[in-house]
Design a protein around this motif. Sequence first.
Motif, mmCIF file in Angstrom:
data_model
loop_
_atom_site.group_PDB
_atom_site.id
_atom_site.type_symbol
_atom_site.label_atom_id
_atom_site.label_comp_id
_atom_site.label_asym_id
_atom_site.label_seq_id
_atom_site.Cartn_x
_atom_site.Cartn_y
_atom_site.Cartn_z
ATOM 1 N N GLU A 40 0.828 -1.216 0.000
ATOM 2 C CA GLU A 40 0.000 0.000 0.000
ATOM 3 C C GLU A 40 0.854 1.255 0.000
ATOM 4 O OE1 GLU A 40 -3.778 -0.739 2.487
ATOM 5 O OE2 GLU A 40 -2.315 -2.197 3.201
ATOM 6 N N GLY A 42 2.814 1.700 -2.960
ATOM 7 C CA GLY A 42 3.158 1.873 -4.362
ATOM 8 C C GLY A 42 4.489 1.267 -4.776
ATOM 9 N N CYS A 44 5.565 -2.423 -4.148
ATOM 10 C CA CYS A 44 5.753 -3.862 -4.375
ATOM 11 C C CYS A 44 5.135 -4.366 -5.670
ATOM 12 C CB CYS A 44 5.212 -4.662 -3.195
ATOM 13 S SG CYS A 44 3.410 -4.751 -3.162
ATOM 14 N N GLY A 45 4.127 -3.672 -6.167
ATOM 15 C CA GLY A 45 3.530 -4.081 -7.435
ATOM 16 C C GLY A 45 2.510 -5.199 -7.344
ATOM 17 N N CYS A 59 -3.361 0.347 -5.361
ATOM 18 C CA CYS A 59 -3.319 0.848 -3.988
ATOM 19 C C CYS A 59 -3.101 2.350 -3.948
ATOM 20 C CB CYS A 59 -2.222 0.151 -3.186
ATOM 21 S SG CYS A 59 -0.535 0.653 -3.626
HETATM 22 S S1 FES Z 1 0.287 -2.846 -2.711
HETATM 23 FE FE1 FES Z 1 2.361 -2.626 -3.100
HETATM 24 S S2 FES Z 1 2.350 -1.354 -4.825
HETATM 25 FE FE2 FES Z 1 0.277 -1.442 -4.314
#
Ligand code: FES
Lengths: 170, 784
Positions: A40, A42, A44-45, A59
């Motif tokens: 959450e 931005g 880890c993808g 997220c």
């Molecule tokens: S939860 Fe990791 S980038 Fe969105």
Amino acid sequence: MKVGFTVNGEAVSMEVEPRTTLADALREGLGLTGTHLGCEQGVCGACTILLDGRPIRACLMFAVQASGCSVTTVEGMAAEDGTLHPLQRAFCDQHGLQCGFCTPGMLMSALHLLHRETSPTRRRIREELSGNICRCTGYASIVDAVQAAAEEMAAGMDDAAPTEVTGGTT
Amino acid sequence: MTISTLPGDTPEEGGAVGTTVRRKEDGRLVTGHGRYVSDLRLPGMRQVAFLRSPYGHARLRRIDASAARTADGVDGVFTGDSAEIAAVGLRALSALPSYIETEQPVLARAKVRFAGEAVAAVVAGDRYQAEDAIELIDVDYEPLPATVCAWAEPEVPVHDEAPDNVLLQRTFEAGDVPETMAGAYLVLERELVTNRHAGNPMECRAGVALWDYADNRLTFWSGTQVPHLARNMLAELVGLPEGNVRVIAPDVGGGFGTKAVLYPEDVALCLMARAMRGVPLKWVEDRSEHLLAATHARDHRYLMRAGFAEDGRLLALEADVTCNVGAYSVYPWTAGIEPLMAGGLLTGPYRLGHYRCTVRGVATNTSPSGPYRGVARPASVFAMETVLDEAAHELGMDAVDIRRRNLITVGDVPYRMPTRLIDESGRYGECLDKVLDSIGYDGFRAEQARRREAGENPIGVGFACYNELTGLGRAAAAGPRMAFRTGHDACTVRINPDGRVTVLSGVTSQGQGLETTIAQVVADAVGVAYDDVDVRIGDTTESLWGFGAFSSRQAVIGGGAAHRAGEAVRGRVLALAAALFEVEEAKLKLEAGRVHIIGVRDELATLAELARVAYLESNRLPDGFEPGLEATRFYDPIRGAFAAGVQAAIVEVDRATGEMAILRWACVEDTGRVINPQIVHGQVAGAIVQGIGGALYEHLVYDEAGNLTTGTLMDYLMPTSAEIPELDIGHIEVPADNPLGVRGVGEGGTLGPNAVLAGAVADALGVRISRLPITPAVVWEAVQ
Ligand code: FES
Ligand code: FES
């Protein structure tokens, strides 16, 4: 507020708070829990989805921002009859997943790559997937999978008849 | 050295074991239909958020939660003083004489001991409301001086019971170190420090607790690696009969040890659920919480003193090892988990007669340390290999030769290590040969010299030889004399009335593919096709017992139990067939779901026909034959199975920027007999990459006040596909002494990279690397 968009080809409309993230709207509102949340922040993808064909971090986006857009999630990858997308099949074949938590995001990023490039090199694949963290596989098998899928897709679908994957058991 | 079996190959005559079958898990996971705890939705479910301490060390003077209690959507607010919560504390037990027992509260009471410790919890309609309410809680903290370094004097101890913060200390001793050291040709002294980092699975922690409204029953869905242990501990902590507690670990998004712990948040959820009977309470941790409050690891200092003979033989080793165990003795493993592993296996795969090592676990105002893949050995291998590299340098020997001089050989096994562990692998030399071959060591030194002369970017080679103790039975079980002793697992194999097989196994999976490997084992043991076996894991009401996923134990122990149970059921089938068809049992065999007379092509009966008799046609059951086809067996290997391993890499360093490029990486391990080549390969690859992350990027850094300064994935860097090289992974297969001949492979890969990369940079630049991680800044400084 009311927001309307298409998800995997189906029009949906739902009531959300202005602050509801697109990821939460998909997961909690629509029950599409294939889109995962790993940070959450931005980074880890895991939450990667396609918005009008472009990969975004679900997220980092509010649901209302997706108003009128077309959203593709991992749940929309397989064919109607359940036939897996070549990428999904290649991830299975090449052991491109272990825990599977990063997999939906990886598949989305890979899908976007293969939409644009038909035969990316390993280096290209590594570059393009570098926005998706996988803690399990060590990546090489994911690169193998994307390469294999690219080859299969480029060779034309006909002689690569899809096979069923043995279903889950628990 | 790549895998030759193609995915989806049908098992041949030999059966499913040894082949790369399609993973049973994948169908749901690639389509977005996995069942992770974070996905679970139950009717009436409420969401939980925790308020966490912003201070590393502070007295809790007052908590005012009145505004939170009346906030929108809030159903309950709990603090450490709430009656339901205050009644329970976590005390990790050990019978080690030096161990100082301390208590970890479920929610902080009286004081907070690390930044991120849970202070209060809010239950609300959704997570947004819960987090809003958290902000309304007013806490009056009185900050105390924090201690974040385990080898610094504490101003105010973390626990009053341990004024010097030392929670445990132990000395391992063998031979006569002082005398041997005095006679050594070379004595090296080094201080080596490793970096705090963490397992950081992609799915953070998550739990759902439901206490039945009317029945006194607790169900806890959790991403735990140890469901049966969790059930046992929860039952005791909440005071329920164990049979009334059910722990379910469905799909889990990675664990790596981080989830082998029973956390205060887990217990808080269950206690709050008791206070709110009938309401399912869900907590899904976010990444910031995870970095702050899930267990950390590998924050160690090694003071090494090693004596060598002129020919490079290691004669004596004296070490003093301090492990930062964080604010609490991790439940249930205790503060001993890292220090004792470090001291027990520091000498690695090397022959050594004289060893003295004092290890201690020291509390600090940081998140508790817990098990993380490889437990302590990525650090201890780094310490040991660094000492060997430097001795080689001093003695004018080659790095490979000094290792060969000291490695335990096949002729030495069973080799009794100075800590009395028995190494029965001994194949280090063979692994080393293959690794050298793979990285092209023959031509390497010439190329290194050429580059030096040409003034090009230097290259260096680094090595790590290690022994991974896997599948620990009761006699080898690691751990500080805890209240339980790990060693066995159970498995039930059931042939259903339709002839298909259901396995209720005590193993758990966080991505290792245990549904698949257990099915392979059972398919062969019973004599059915892989596709006819379904495996159920992770639910304590289904399987009888399993200690869980840690110590690379499940293929050996859970696999052994599955094999034994499968064989027992096959025996029942053959006995039934023998009685029904009046054939001697010894003349029968069960293969691919059919019973034959040996040497006769046509079958006597299919398994489905026999199963039907066993369950549905009691009129045909032979006299005295108990209906049903099922067996439950335990397996305990008593000792463990050592897995020999060697890794090496060639790196290129940019002198100007300190950046390093990994040119080659090779790893060869003795995996024992391989159940599934692709899964074994994946385990080794994933472990190496985690090791590379720890060696180069991952670092949890606290400032002096005890604030975590690497609290997001933007500051805590994990390796991505762009940084990780292609790995050349090979193995040798020397069957271990257990029913399947397997050795654990889950952790070994993590053991090498610290040593390999530090050694390679040192070799490239002629510098010393004494601290990890090896960032470009560290390299650049070393060059200056
Ligand atoms: S939860 Fe990791 S980038 Fe969105
Ligand atoms: S498969 Fe587990 S994080 Fe990628």
